[in-house]
Scaffold this motif. Structure first.
Motif, PDB file in Angstrom:
ATOM      1  N   GLN A 171      -2.427  -5.736   7.428  1.00  0.00           N
ATOM      2  CA  GLN A 171      -2.126  -5.210   6.166  1.00  0.00           C
ATOM      3  C   GLN A 171      -2.453  -3.518   6.459  1.00  0.00           C
ATOM      4  O   GLN A 171      -3.428  -3.353   6.819  1.00  0.00           O
ATOM      5  CB  GLN A 171      -3.153  -5.588   5.113  1.00  0.00           C
ATOM      6  N   LEU A 207     -12.696   3.349   5.115  1.00  0.00           N
ATOM      7  CA  LEU A 207     -12.195   2.243   4.492  1.00  0.00           C
ATOM      8  C   LEU A 207     -13.278   1.310   3.560  1.00  0.00           C
ATOM      9  O   LEU A 207     -14.408   1.097   3.996  1.00  0.00           O
ATOM     10  CB  LEU A 207     -11.803   1.088   5.561  1.00  0.00           C
ATOM     11  N   ASP A 248     -11.046  -1.844  -0.961  1.00  0.00           N
ATOM     12  CA  ASP A 248      -9.952  -2.071  -0.120  1.00  0.00           C
ATOM     13  C   ASP A 248      -9.473  -3.494   0.141  1.00  0.00           C
ATOM     14  O   ASP A 248      -8.417  -3.594   0.623  1.00  0.00           O
ATOM     15  CB  ASP A 248      -9.834  -0.850   0.816  1.00  0.00           C
ATOM     16  N   LYS A 298      -3.833  -0.412   5.316  1.00  0.00           N
ATOM     17  CA  LYS A 298      -4.803   0.217   4.362  1.00  0.00           C
ATOM     18  C   LYS A 298      -5.023   1.625   4.210  1.00  0.00           C
ATOM     19  O   LYS A 298      -5.752   2.149   3.503  1.00  0.00           O
ATOM     20  CB  LYS A 298      -6.053  -0.637   4.293  1.00  0.00           C
ATOM     21  N   TYR A 327       0.877  -1.186   0.021  1.00  0.00           N
ATOM     22  CA  TYR A 327       0.028   0.034  -0.004  1.00  0.00           C
ATOM     23  C   TYR A 327       0.843   1.265   0.093  1.00  0.00           C
ATOM     24  O   TYR A 327       0.555   2.232  -0.701  1.00  0.00           O
ATOM     25  CB  TYR A 327      -0.722   0.022   1.116  1.00  0.00           C
TER      26      TYR A 327
END
Length: 749
Positions: free
Chosen positions: A689, A710, A714, A691, A174
């Motif tokens: 992860q 979010l 995603d 994001k 990312y």
């Protein structure tokens, strides 16, 4: 309302008119390209598909003849507007069709105003800083006749032994994607024909950063699920951002060299993504398919690269020498060649080279190393620095301090502070920490001793002078790390400890009893567990570029406050590599309750699994420092983590927010990081992860609600068959790094 409506109508009309003009211009360009191709001989087409260094052509005069004959479409490593114009004049005014050259150069993190290495820029977690830095690089390079750079390098890189990790944006997909878009925008601006912009190149496509064992040019074995989920997204982000070119890599990916890889170049890049820009090989990477064992000779190498979709060959001559035979044998067709030449000519038109082939030779003097450019370089350096340790709040230092010892091989090393891949930066333009600290404090307050001649020095003959400087000072500022030559292409390392006798120098000055502030300049993360224990404060500055010295001096004395965060995980020891935050879990994940320390195993213990978890007996299972880590002179408190909803649909979104308060004494910036975990999937998912993130500046005592949206999109991933958003339960964290954060849960239904 009437005024607003009229404004909107005007805006829509303007947008429509602009689109019409753009469409008309494209149609005209396409027509001109078709006309040119209709007139071109095969030799001239292959010339457009060939890029050479002037030295490979036998020097300037031979190069001119080759250009006049239409045998060269691009030149790399030609420096200076006068030299460029000299060759360009031959192409435009003396060749049969007058097609201009495209001039390329490795402008990786600055032209002459050198910015922090890309890994350092990623540590800023500030896309605007990266964009501004690349815009400076583009303007300076363009002023000397350069049209195209081989950057950004957006290989996801999880092995610090690999020297080229310095050119990367680190281990995270990312963050690398965010930086990829910013760097492309910085180089290219909004209009490639602007004389202050240059074409960018997304490299190396693809998987080069996963070189086995961290050895450069090495084999990469990446399952398709991991390739698509971890390594491809930054390149897709660059493509979506309009990057003008892609570069195929050196490496063998799952048995197929990437410069002849139809799966990545044809299926993914061209067919799935619809990319219609130009693809160039890396230096001789087409010919290198022969030693790879994928092509028997140059003819076969040319066939494989052409079939895969490489438009332009860099440095080697597989195309020039073999395309006629391949056409005669029916192994390729002229339509393929014409398509590749079209891609190349389109880029030249987009750059405005047909209308404006020459560079104003007075431009460089007004553009290079301006005060504005140096300000941007200093800001970029400052934001890239990561404070790793600050015992007893020794930093920032007071301006009232009576004396400082400035010690170490990198305290006054103007060449090395620029870092790897600097072809045009000049060390005389670098402002070193010693110079900046002396200017800030005055000669009387600075006691300087190198201690070691260079970072690899094994002699201790300079220690006595260093100890003497420390003993007559209030504090020691010790500058250690690695020289620029120790990172970069073909500079992999098996040992990531400080080289030479640097740690012993630290021990010697520490023994004086003076507080020690350790400043580390390096092109990668080093194994510094021992050094962290010895030093009172540690500031990691990467290789900070031209203005590294003033940026460091200002930060040490509190004129700026650290805000950088690690874009990579720091291992305790090389034996932990690969170690990165977003790994998968095992069936027996490690935890402290079951971790067995090697020193606690009794003699002649019965052989058994000692806790049944995945860990090293001697190094545990956690890194020295986690991804996203970075301290401040201030302090921050996170509270009130809230989700706008605990559920969302497969095409929905939720807002995740947290209250951030500056609880310290300094105005400072904090990077609020959002991580998720998909608990269960049709293929296993990472433990965390990244994001989303936001960099927020707060005054002392100030609180701000920080919100990040979010989207279900995603959370999409490739499961071996398709890209999917799967229903299920998720964890979400917002916090200061990948290890610490407030936690909540949500689900997709």
């Amino acid at each position: 309302m009437k005024t607003i409506s009229l404004f909107l109508i005007g805006l829509l009309l303007l947008t429509g008119a602009s689109a019409a003009v753009s469409a008309e211009k494209k149609e005209q360009t396409d027509s001109r390209i078709k006309e040119l191709i209709s007139k071109m001989t095969l030799e001239e087409k292959l010339g457009q598909m060939s890029q050479f260094d002037p030295g490979q052509l036998g020097g300037p005069e031979n190069a001119k003849q080759a250009i006049k004959d239409g045998k060269v479409g691009s030149i790399l490593n030609l420096v200076g507007a006068s030299a460029v114009n000299d060759l360009q004049k031959v192409a435009v005014e003396e060749s049969r069709l007058g097609i201009p050259l495209i001039i390329a150069r490795d402008v990786i993190h600055g032209y002459q105003t050198i910015m922090p290495i890309p890994l350092g820029l990623a540590a800023s977690w500030n896309a605007e800083v990266a964009e501004d830095a690349m815009a400076v690089a583009a303007a300076e390079a363009a002023s000397e006749g350069i049209h195209w750079t081989f950057a950004p390098m957006i290989d996801v890189s999880r092995d610090p032994r690999w020297g080229r990790i310095a050119e990367s944006c680190g281990e995270d997909t990312y963050l690398t994607s965010v930086m990829a878009k910013a760097m492309v925008k910085g180089f290219q601006g909004d209009d490639l024909s602007n004389p202050k912009t240059i074409a960018a190149c997304a490299k190396h496509f693809v998987g080069y950063g996963a070189a086995e064992g961290g050895r450069d040019y090495n084999t990469t074995l990446i399952p398709e699920v991991q390739l698509r989920n971890d390594y491809l997204p930054p390149f897709k982000a660059a493509a979506d951002a309009g990057v003008a070119t892609f570069m195929s890599a050196f490496n063998d990916l799952n048995g197929v060299p990437t410069s002849g890889n139809e799966f990545t170049l044809k299926q993914i890049l061209r067919q799935e993504w619809g990319y219609n820009g130009m693809v160039v090989s890396d230096w001789a990477s087409i010919a290198e398919m022969i030693p790879h064992g994928y092509a028997a000779n140059k003819k076969e190498a040319a066939e494989r690269a052409l079939t895969a979709g490489v438009d332009m060959e860099m440095a080697s001559d597989c195309y020039v020498g073999n395309v006629q035979a391949l056409l005669d044998e029916g192994k390729i067709d002229m339509a393929t060649i014409d398509r590749y030449v079209t891609n190349i000519l389109r880029l030249k038109f987009e750059l405005g080279l047909f209308e404006r082939p020459y560079t104003d030779e007075a431009l460089a003097e007004k553009t290079i190393l301006t005060e504005k450019h140096k300000e941007i370089a200093q800001q970029a350096a400052s934001e890239s620095f990561v404070l790793l340790q600050n015992k007893n709040e020794i930093l920032p230092l007071s301006n009232e301090i009576s004396s400082v010892a400035v010690i170490g091989p990198l305290a006054d090393s103007p060449h090395d502070q620029m870092g790897t891949w600097v072809f045009d930066g000049k060390k005389e333009n670098s402002v070193t920490p010693l110079t900046a600290l002396t200017e800030k404090l005055g000669d009387a307050k600075v006691n300087f001793a190198k201690g070691l001649k260079i970072s690899r020095t094994k002699s201790t003959e300079g220690f006595a002078e260093a100890v003497e400087a420390a003993e007559k000072s209030d504090v020691v500022l010790l500058f250690l790390g690695e020289e620029s030559i120790l990172s970069g292409e073909a500079h992999s390392l098996a040992n990531l400890n400080l080289q030479g006798r640097q740690t012993e120098l630290l021990e010697a000055v520490k023994a004086t009893g003076r507080p020690v502030v350790l400043v580390i300049m390096a092109g990668r993360q080093l194994t510094i567990e021992r050094e962290l224990k010895l030093a009172d404060a540690v500031l990691y500055t990467w290789h900070p570029g031209t203005m590294g010295g003033p940026a460091i001096a200002d930060m040490l004395f509190g004129e700026t406050v650290p805000s950088g965060k690690l874009p990579v995980t720091f291992p305790k020891t090389v034996g932990q590599i690969p170690i990165y935050y977003n790994h998968k879990n095992t069936g027996r994940p490690a935890d402290y309750e079951q971790w067995t320390d090697i020193n606690k195993i009794p003699a002649e213990a019965t052989q058994h699994s000692l806790g049944n978890t995945s860990h090293y007996l001697d190094a545990g299972f956690e890194p020295l420092l986690p991804f996203g880590f970075g301290l401040s002179y201030s302090s921050f408190a996170y509270s009130n983590l809230e989700l706008s909803s605990n559920t969302m649909g497969a095409e929905g979104a939720i807002e995740v927010s947290v209250d951030l308060k500056n609880t310290g004494k300094y105005e400072a910036a904090e990077v609020v990081q959002l991580y998720i975990r998909d608990r269960f999937g049709s293929v296993t998912r990472p433990v965390k992860q990244l994001k989303g993130y936001k960099k927020i500046t707060l005054k002392p005592g100030e609180t701000q609600k920080v919100s990040i949206v979010l989207k279900a999109k995603d959370l999409e991933f490739f499961n071996g068959k398709d890209y999917v958003v799967e229903a299920g339960d998720f964890d979400v964290w917002m916090g200061t790094n990948s290890k610490e954060g407030l936690h909540a849960e949500f689900s997709i239904n």
